[in-house]
Motif scaffolding. Structure first.
Motif, PDB file in Angstrom:
ATOM      1  N   ARG A 130       0.832  -1.055  -0.003  1.00  0.00           N
ATOM      2  CA  ARG A 130       0.247  -0.241   0.370  1.00  0.00           C
ATOM      3  C   ARG A 130       1.075   1.609  -0.013  1.00  0.00           C
ATOM      4  O   ARG A 130       1.996   1.381   0.387  1.00  0.00           O
ATOM      5  CB  ARG A 130      -0.926  -0.395   1.125  1.00  0.00           C
ATOM      6  N   ASP A 145       0.909   4.088   1.975  1.00  0.00           N
ATOM      7  CA  ASP A 145       1.134   4.522   3.609  1.00  0.00           C
ATOM      8  C   ASP A 145       2.294   3.492   4.170  1.00  0.00           C
ATOM      9  O   ASP A 145       2.974   3.414   4.624  1.00  0.00           O
ATOM     10  CB  ASP A 145       0.151   4.241   4.013  1.00  0.00           C
ATOM     11  N   HIS A 183      -5.103   2.381  -3.704  1.00  0.00           N
ATOM     12  CA  HIS A 183      -4.363   2.527  -2.717  1.00  0.00           C
ATOM     13  C   HIS A 183      -3.296   1.659  -2.657  1.00  0.00           C
ATOM     14  O   HIS A 183      -1.949   2.152  -2.197  1.00  0.00           O
ATOM     15  CB  HIS A 183      -5.086   2.257  -0.519  1.00  0.00           C
ATOM     16  N   THR A 208      -5.362   9.389  -1.223  1.00  0.00           N
ATOM     17  CA  THR A 208      -4.851   8.046  -0.025  1.00  0.00           C
ATOM     18  C   THR A 208      -3.960   8.484   0.985  1.00  0.00           C
ATOM     19  O   THR A 208      -2.666   9.343   0.603  1.00  0.00           O
ATOM     20  CB  THR A 208      -5.124   6.794  -1.106  1.00  0.00           C
TER      21      THR A 208
END
Length: 439
Positions: A221, A223, A238, A296
């Protein structure tokens, strides 16, 4: 042991990580198709490592970005339609042609979650047959005030799915941004990528189950975390730009840094990011100049400059991944990880499961604020468990409260990130099941 994969075009590259040690790296394998390249790489790893693999995580961002976006019906809910072209929602040129039909539905909420106008469901139902009778399956729904109340979006989605459950639907309340345009763009792009996400998830599931049936299968992802493959078909946006986060996480993993600054020196330049509690520090959108931002959660990676503040009290890792290292890095940097390679693959292999709670709440004092923040933290931990983390494994990475502008003192934004499913916890559970021994 955990595998990190990089998929691109019709090629695949893999790395195997055990703890902080790189066990093996497969060369970039080119084949007649991406599925064949993936299968051949996993087959080679299975022959060498057997059932010692506990997890496989793939970076599919380049594949998603290179694919042709599917056509989308955009449904926008607001008290009234745009007055003229100037007030129309403008989309980035890359995705604008994908919107083959745009509809306005009366409705929407204010920042406090109060209806600005009743949802005109009757008028929408009259138009619904024309949507369902066409070839399109991708629908994006955006509503004014959906950050405070997603009711109108979900009622429109329910009306569509009750008539055709095969439709792919993205609703903008799944992507937090205070800007309508950002949520609209993100929901449309997500919907346009859903078919590609489904195909990638199916391909990875089939290959992973054939070669490593006991391993956890995930995708990387934006993040710095990962999520189960089933989520790739639902929220592919994402997974669109995970490389910066994975490079930061890979350098932090090699350097053994849980909190501090990560500097990565590449042939293209030097970038800097930070890690907090073992994960890249993230922001809730990716800016794209004057165009709509992508709503996102993504790692913050910025260009390193000569004016970058150097703080001796903050631990740091400097990774030099340049092709040639005959000269020292720019800005007088001294590499703590000289000759580092494959940081993105290391990050994929090391990535934990991540879950976010990001929403607006009404509060009436400090005690109430603490209550809603604690509830959000528990929901984030629960969301990580639902993704596959152990019941006691999730930890809170970020828990913040932000005041909202425009004279709404009782409205706050709650933003919480939880993470779980680390390599050590997964390897322990595999050992408990008797799967950890070599074949």
């Amino acid at each position: 042991m955990r595998i990190g994969l990089m998929l691109q075009g019709s090629s695949c590259r893999a790395l195997v990580l055990e703890g902080r040690t790189v066990v093996s790296v497969a060369e970039q394998l080119q084949a007649s198709s991406l599925a064949e390249a993936l299968d051949r790489v996993l087959h080679t790893l299975r022959l060498g490592l057997g059932n010692r693999i506990t997890a496989v995580t793939a970076d599919v961002g380049r594949v998603l970005a290179a694919g042709q976006p599917g056509n989308v019906v955009a449904i926008r809910i607001s008290p009234r339609p745009p007055a003229d072209r100037f007030h129309n929602t403008s989309l980035p040129a890359l995705i604008e042609p994908a919107v083959t039909r745009s509809m306005h539905v009366r409705g929407g909420h204010d920042l406090r979650g109060r209806p600005l106008a009743p949802l005109d469901l009757k008028a929408f139902l009259a138009e619904l047959p024309s949507i369902l009778s066409g070839p399109l399956r991708n629908v994006a729904i955006t509503a004014v005030g959906s950050t405070a109340s997603p009711e109108h979006e979900t009622r429109i989605a329910d009306a569509i799915l009750s008539n055709n459950s095969d439709m792919r639907i993205s609703i903008s309340s799944d992507f937090y941004s205070s800007v309508f345009r950002d949520r609209d763009y993100t929901a449309i792009l997500n919907s346009a990528l859903m078919e590609s996400g489904e195909e990638l998830a199916a391909m990875l599931e089939e290959a992973g189950q054939r070669h490593f049936p006991a391993a956890t299968l995930s995708y990387a992802r934006n993040d710095g975390g990962r999520a189960p493959l089933a989520r790739l078909a639902v929220a592919p946006v994402h997974a669109l730009r995970p490389e910066p986060a994975m490079a930061i996480l890979g350098a932090a993993t090699l350097g053994g840094l849980s909190d501090g600054e990560i500097v990565v020196c590449t042939d293209e330049g030097v970038s800097v990011g930070n890690v907090r509690r073992g994960l890249p520090v993230a922001q809730s959108r990716i800016r794209q100049g004057y165009e709509a931002s992508l709503a996102t959660n993504a790692a913050v990676a910025e260009p390193y400059t000569a004016n970058h503040p150097v703080r001796p009290d903050i631990p740091s890792v400097v990774a030099d991944v340049r092709t040639t290292q005959d000269t020292p890095p720019d800005y007088g940097l001294v590499a703590t990880l000289p000759g580092a390679r494959d940081l993105g693959l290391i990050g994929c292999a090391a990535a934990p499961l991540t879950a976010w709670i990001d929403r607006l709440e009404r509060v009436s004092g400090r005690a109430d604020l603490q209550r809603v923040q604690h509830r959000a933290e528990e929901e984030a931990r629960s969301a990580a468990v639902q993704l596959g983390a152990g019941p006691t494994d999730p930890r809170i990475i970020e828990s913040n409260v932000f005041a909202m502008p425009y004279g709404n003192p009782e409205i706050v934004r709650i933003r919480v990130q939880a993470a779980g499913g680390t390599s050590s916890s997964e390897e322990q559970s595999m050992a408990a099941l008797g799967v950890g021994a070599p074949a």
